[in-house]
Design a protein around this motif. Structure first.
Motif, PDB file in Angstrom:
ATOM      1  N   CYS A 124       0.731  -1.234  -0.047  1.00  0.00           N
ATOM      2  CA  CYS A 124       0.037  -0.160  -0.023  1.00  0.00           C
ATOM      3  C   CYS A 124       0.772   1.101  -0.026  1.00  0.00           C
ATOM      4  CB  CYS A 124      -0.828   0.024   1.170  1.00  0.00           C
ATOM      5  SG  CYS A 124      -2.215  -1.297   1.206  1.00  0.00           S
ATOM      6  N   ALA A 125       1.998   1.322   0.745  1.00  0.00           N
ATOM      7  CA  ALA A 125       2.908   2.408   0.528  1.00  0.00           C
ATOM      8  C   ALA A 125       3.436   2.444  -0.543  1.00  0.00           C
ATOM      9  CB  ALA A 125       3.998   2.218   1.759  1.00  0.00           C
ATOM     10  N   LEU A 126       3.809   1.385  -1.320  1.00  0.00           N
ATOM     11  CA  LEU A 126       4.179   1.612  -2.663  1.00  0.00           C
ATOM     12  C   LEU A 126       3.296   2.023  -3.621  1.00  0.00           C
ATOM     13  CD1 LEU A 126       6.598   1.027  -4.789  1.00  0.00           C
ATOM     14  CD2 LEU A 126       5.536  -1.302  -5.011  1.00  0.00           C
ATOM     15  N   SER A 127       1.958   1.804  -3.431  1.00  0.00           N
ATOM     16  CA  SER A 127       0.879   2.127  -4.373  1.00  0.00           C
ATOM     17  C   SER A 127       0.594   3.738  -4.082  1.00  0.00           C
ATOM     18  CB  SER A 127      -0.313   1.521  -4.264  1.00  0.00           C
ATOM     19  OG  SER A 127      -0.395   0.089  -4.616  1.00  0.00           O
ATOM     20  N   ALA A 128       0.810   4.075  -2.778  1.00  0.00           N
ATOM     21  CA  ALA A 128       0.598   5.380  -2.547  1.00  0.00           C
ATOM     22  C   ALA A 128       1.638   6.431  -3.242  1.00  0.00           C
ATOM     23  CB  ALA A 128       0.609   5.644  -1.065  1.00  0.00           C
ATOM     24  N   ILE A 129       2.614   6.127  -3.725  1.00  0.00           N
ATOM     25  CA  ILE A 129       3.654   6.806  -4.090  1.00  0.00           C
ATOM     26  C   ILE A 129       3.987   6.718  -5.763  1.00  0.00           C
ATOM     27  CG2 ILE A 129       5.013   6.987  -2.062  1.00  0.00           C
ATOM     28  CD1 ILE A 129       7.038   5.255  -3.290  1.00  0.00           C
ATOM     29  N   MET A 130       3.240   6.072  -6.363  1.00  0.00           N
ATOM     30  CA  MET A 130       3.021   5.699  -8.004  1.00  0.00           C
ATOM     31  C   MET A 130       2.806   6.817  -8.547  1.00  0.00           C
ATOM     32  SD  MET A 130       4.404   2.562  -8.573  1.00  0.00           S
ATOM     33  CE  MET A 130       5.361   2.840  -7.221  1.00  0.00           C
ATOM     34  N   PRO A 131       3.533   7.326  -9.372  1.00  0.00           N
ATOM     35  CA  PRO A 131       3.363   8.749 -10.202  1.00  0.00           C
ATOM     36  C   PRO A 131       2.509   8.713 -11.367  1.00  0.00           C
ATOM     37  CG  PRO A 131       5.433   7.570 -10.946  1.00  0.00           C
ATOM     38  CD  PRO A 131       4.899   6.656  -9.986  1.00  0.00           C
ATOM     39  N   THR A 132       2.035   7.454 -12.099  1.00  0.00           N
ATOM     40  CA  THR A 132       1.159   7.462 -13.146  1.00  0.00           C
ATOM     41  C   THR A 132      -0.044   6.359 -12.926  1.00  0.00           C
ATOM     42  OG1 THR A 132       2.368   5.863 -14.088  1.00  0.00           O
ATOM     43  CG2 THR A 132       3.100   8.288 -14.656  1.00  0.00           C
ATOM     44  N   TYR A 133      -1.046   6.494 -13.700  1.00  0.00           N
ATOM     45  CA  TYR A 133      -2.006   5.446 -13.815  1.00  0.00           C
ATOM     46  C   TYR A 133      -1.469   4.060 -14.106  1.00  0.00           C
ATOM     47  CZ  TYR A 133      -6.142   2.809 -15.113  1.00  0.00           C
ATOM     48  OH  TYR A 133      -7.233   1.791 -15.109  1.00  0.00           O
ATOM     49  N   ALA A 134      -0.840   3.874 -14.984  1.00  0.00           N
ATOM     50  CA  ALA A 134       0.059   2.508 -15.206  1.00  0.00           C
ATOM     51  C   ALA A 134       0.712   1.866 -14.227  1.00  0.00           C
ATOM     52  CB  ALA A 134       0.613   2.711 -16.830  1.00  0.00           C
ATOM     53  N   THR A 135       1.706   2.795 -13.498  1.00  0.00           N
ATOM     54  CA  THR A 135       2.559   2.247 -12.457  1.00  0.00           C
ATOM     55  C   THR A 135       1.625   1.944 -11.337  1.00  0.00           C
ATOM     56  OG1 THR A 135       3.085   4.522 -11.797  1.00  0.00           O
ATOM     57  CG2 THR A 135       4.506   3.268 -13.247  1.00  0.00           C
ATOM     58  N   PHE A 136       0.486   2.802 -11.085  1.00  0.00           N
ATOM     59  CA  PHE A 136      -0.423   2.529  -9.933  1.00  0.00           C
ATOM     60  C   PHE A 136      -1.034   1.194 -10.059  1.00  0.00           C
ATOM     61  CE2 PHE A 136      -4.757   3.021  -8.097  1.00  0.00           C
ATOM     62  CZ  PHE A 136      -4.445   2.959  -6.722  1.00  0.00           C
ATOM     63  N   ALA A 137      -1.354   1.040 -11.305  1.00  0.00           N
ATOM     64  CA  ALA A 137      -2.176  -0.370 -11.558  1.00  0.00           C
ATOM     65  C   ALA A 137      -1.305  -1.669 -11.509  1.00  0.00           C
ATOM     66  CB  ALA A 137      -2.751  -0.334 -13.047  1.00  0.00           C
ATOM     67  N   ILE A 138      -0.154  -1.496 -11.773  1.00  0.00           N
ATOM     68  CA  ILE A 138       0.751  -2.465 -11.610  1.00  0.00           C
ATOM     69  C   ILE A 138       0.953  -2.677 -10.179  1.00  0.00           C
ATOM     70  CG2 ILE A 138       3.157  -3.107 -11.908  1.00  0.00           C
ATOM     71  CD1 ILE A 138       3.056  -1.656 -14.690  1.00  0.00           C
ATOM     72  N   SER A 139       1.116  -1.695  -9.540  1.00  0.00           N
ATOM     73  CA  SER A 139       1.220  -1.848  -7.894  1.00  0.00           C
ATOM     74  C   SER A 139       0.210  -2.642  -7.040  1.00  0.00           C
ATOM     75  CB  SER A 139       1.675  -0.792  -7.278  1.00  0.00           C
ATOM     76  OG  SER A 139       0.500   0.099  -7.171  1.00  0.00           O
ATOM     77  N   LEU A 140      -0.867  -2.490  -7.783  1.00  0.00           N
ATOM     78  CA  LEU A 140      -2.087  -3.198  -7.144  1.00  0.00           C
ATOM     79  C   LEU A 140      -2.052  -4.423  -7.426  1.00  0.00           C
ATOM     80  CD1 LEU A 140      -5.130  -0.753  -8.362  1.00  0.00           C
ATOM     81  CD2 LEU A 140      -3.957  -0.818  -6.049  1.00  0.00           C
ATOM     82  N   THR A 141      -1.394  -5.192  -8.066  1.00  0.00           N
ATOM     83  CA  THR A 141      -1.159  -6.813  -8.270  1.00  0.00           C
ATOM     84  C   THR A 141      -0.572  -7.103  -6.786  1.00  0.00           C
ATOM     85  OG1 THR A 141       1.044  -6.628  -9.189  1.00  0.00           O
ATOM     86  CG2 THR A 141      -1.128  -6.619 -10.573  1.00  0.00           C
ATOM     87  N   LEU A 142       0.460  -6.442  -6.361  1.00  0.00           N
ATOM     88  CA  LEU A 142       1.107  -6.826  -5.020  1.00  0.00           C
ATOM     89  C   LEU A 142       0.008  -6.810  -3.662  1.00  0.00           C
ATOM     90  CD1 LEU A 142       3.613  -7.828  -3.729  1.00  0.00           C
ATOM     91  CD2 LEU A 142       4.741  -5.426  -3.791  1.00  0.00           C
ATOM     92  N   VAL A 143      -0.552  -5.575  -4.044  1.00  0.00           N
ATOM     93  CA  VAL A 143      -1.656  -5.265  -2.825  1.00  0.00           C
ATOM     94  C   VAL A 143      -2.541  -6.472  -3.120  1.00  0.00           C
ATOM     95  CG1 VAL A 143      -3.580  -3.762  -2.223  1.00  0.00           C
ATOM     96  CG2 VAL A 143      -1.420  -2.646  -3.063  1.00  0.00           C
ATOM     97  N   GLY A 144      -3.212  -6.759  -4.176  1.00  0.00           N
ATOM     98  CA  GLY A 144      -4.097  -8.106  -4.028  1.00  0.00           C
ATOM     99  C   GLY A 144      -3.444  -9.141  -3.651  1.00  0.00           C
ATOM    100  N   LEU A 145      -2.263  -9.587  -4.065  1.00  0.00           N
ATOM    101  CA  LEU A 145      -1.531 -10.847  -3.592  1.00  0.00           C
ATOM    102  C   LEU A 145      -1.436 -10.954  -2.216  1.00  0.00           C
ATOM    103  CD1 LEU A 145       1.534 -12.385  -5.136  1.00  0.00           C
ATOM    104  CD2 LEU A 145       1.742 -12.403  -2.701  1.00  0.00           C
TER     105      LEU A 145
END
Length: 491
Positions: A299-320
């Motif tokens: 969640c900390a990683l997702s919070a600092i993602m700069p773009t929609y694409a990078t935020f979307a990618i980081s959500l896979t780790l949140v889901g896992l």
């Protein structure tokens, strides 16, 4: 059939799994469409209103929990599920009609959310514990994990389909489609081979059965600490509807289709986490610590993602990470609870897990409105790290968790603890002042000559190999040892 899908070898479970998958897709479609119309059509991007909707839908589990668990323990769960699934289908149909006719108002959504919450409060413990009637006890952990995979696998289809359908035909038809999908579960329940169901012990009708569930949980401090961790993350961390909707619209300026896609992308990691959990033969507390800590970092990683694409990618780790935590916690509580108490314990678990949202969702929504959605994700990160710390502290304090590092021997890292708390002592402890004295059987030496504190733990809790061997200690102490444990330790 591989170990990951071993529960599907049971005919009744296959029927249940198929019906639940269709219904789960409809459920995710409705959740996505409901959050979208509240955020964009019935309010002016008011995240607090989304939080209130979630609170009304999930809050009844807090109020009705004692009775819903007892109902699941006392009545026929198959018939109960047919009733609750039918009622939820009718509620979805009613909201769909109002929305299609373009007369739906915010208070209508609130009212239907509350109605769904009341029915779901009765449905949840019955649905969770019904799995134990479909499969054998040694397959229960796997079946629970596959249920989670089904539920979150539906997120790969449901939210994306809801986003596209909302743009194409409107949210009202999404609600109507969900009403039809509830019929899949009802139909599956009628196809089950009832003579093959594993009937579980029912709760007696004597007085005090409502409080019996609380007393049972109070005597299981391992379950208590799992529930504390689940409460923290469920209250402040699992408000995905708020996170994804506000990040998509406010932070990145996207529309309904992109919002729905975020939930589907996060579901990829969720399905992976659930399937990995399905491979394990039993649920363990150490995996709850790992899942909670990883969730906080994700969640900390997702919070600092700069773009929609990078935020979307980081959500896979949140889901896992979130599914690793939720599936393991659910399986741990179910598999370690006495069958006749399972409904009440799972009702309490679900009330804490889901019912914490009425407390957290409005707060998380307010944080997103006042400080921005990135700070709301930061709050979720803190909840995950705090939950991991709580379980880790319990294992260190009450289960004597220790880590031994041996840089010049193999394995280089060994973890020592006195089990995770589920084990029943071999003798009743006697009180001596502030401690309890407990006789335990002497552990048997493993293949390497080391002693494991719990032979069932796959050899993961071994003593220091540089000390005396187990055989030498056995000769000196015969075959018994005296374990001095804290009076508050699990017994």
């Amino acid at each position: 059939m591989s170990a990951m899908f071993r529960s599907l070898s049971v005919v009744n479970y296959r029927i249940w799994f198929a019906g639940a998958l269709v219904s789960n897709i409809g459920t995710w479609m409705q959740r996505t469409a409901q959050d979208w119309i509240v955020l964009t059509q019935l309010t002016n991007y008011d995240a607090t209103a989304v939080g209130i909707t979630m609170a009304l839908q999930l809050g009844p589990q807090l109020v009705l929990m004692p009775w819903s668990g007892l109902i699941a323990d006392r009545f026929n769960r198959r018939k109960l599920l047919i009733l609750t699934q039918t009622l939820m289908g009718l509620l979805a149909l009613g909201l769909g009609i109002l929305t299609v006719l373009e007369v739906a108002q915010l208070w209508h959504v609130y009212l239907f959310a509350l109605g769904l919450g009341v029915v779901a409060a009765i449905d949840a413990p019955a649905r969770q514990t019904f799995v134990s009637e479909l499969v054998a006890e040694d397959q229960l952990s796997n079946a629970v994990a596959l249920n989670s995979a089904s539920f979150h696998g539906a997120r790969l289809i449901g939210p994306a389909a809801a986003g596209l359908l909302t743009v194409a035909v409107g949210a009202g038809w999404v609600f109507m489609i969900n009403a039809v999908t509830f019929a899949a579960t009802v139909f599956a329940m009628t196809l089950l081979r009832t003579h093959q169901l594993r009937r579980q012990p029912k709760a007696s009708r004597e007085r005090g059965q409502l409080l019996a569930g609380f007393r049972y949980v109070r005597g299981r401090s391992d379950i208590v600490v799992v529930m504390i961790a689940v409460f923290l993350i469920g209250t402040f961390g699992l408000n995905f509807a708020i996170f994804t909707s506000t990040m998509a619209t406010i932070e990145f300026g996207k529309g309904a289709a992109e919002f729905g896609l975020l939930s589907s992308i996060m579901a990829i990691g969720a399905v992976i986490g659930a399937l990995l959990a399905a491979r394990r033969s039993r649920a363990r507390l150490r995996l709850i610590v790992l899942g909670a800590g990883l969730f906080g970092l994700a969640c900390a990683l997702s919070a600092i993602m700069p773009t929609y694409a990078t935020f979307a990618i980081s959500l896979t780790l949140v889901g896992l990470s979130s599914l690793t935590l939720m599936t393991t916690a659910n399986a741990y509580v179910q598999t370690t609870t006495r069958p006749e108490m399972r409904g009440r314990v799972m009702a309490l678990y679900m009330a804490i897990f889901v019912g914490g949202t009425p407390l957290g969702a409005p707060l998380v929504g307010w944080v997103a409105d006042a400080f921005g959605p990135r700070w709301a994700l930061g709050l979720a990160a803190v909840s995950g790290l705090l939950a991991a710390a709580v379980v880790l502290f319990w294992m260190v304090r009450y289960r004597r968790l220790r880590v031994h590092v041996h840089p010049f021997s193999s394995p280089r890292v060994r973890v020592l603890h006195a089990g995770d708390g589920r084990d029943v002592p071999l003798a009743t402890p006697s009180r001596r002042g502030g401690t309890a004295v407990l006789e335990r059987e002497e552990p048997e030496p493993d293949r390497d000559g080391d002693t494991t504190l719990d032979p069932d733990r796959d050899g993961d809790t071994t003593l220091d190999p540089d000390r005396e061997t187990a055989a030498e200690r056995n000769r000196e102490t015969a075959t018994r040892e005296i374990a001095i444990v804290e009076a508050t330790a699990p017994r």
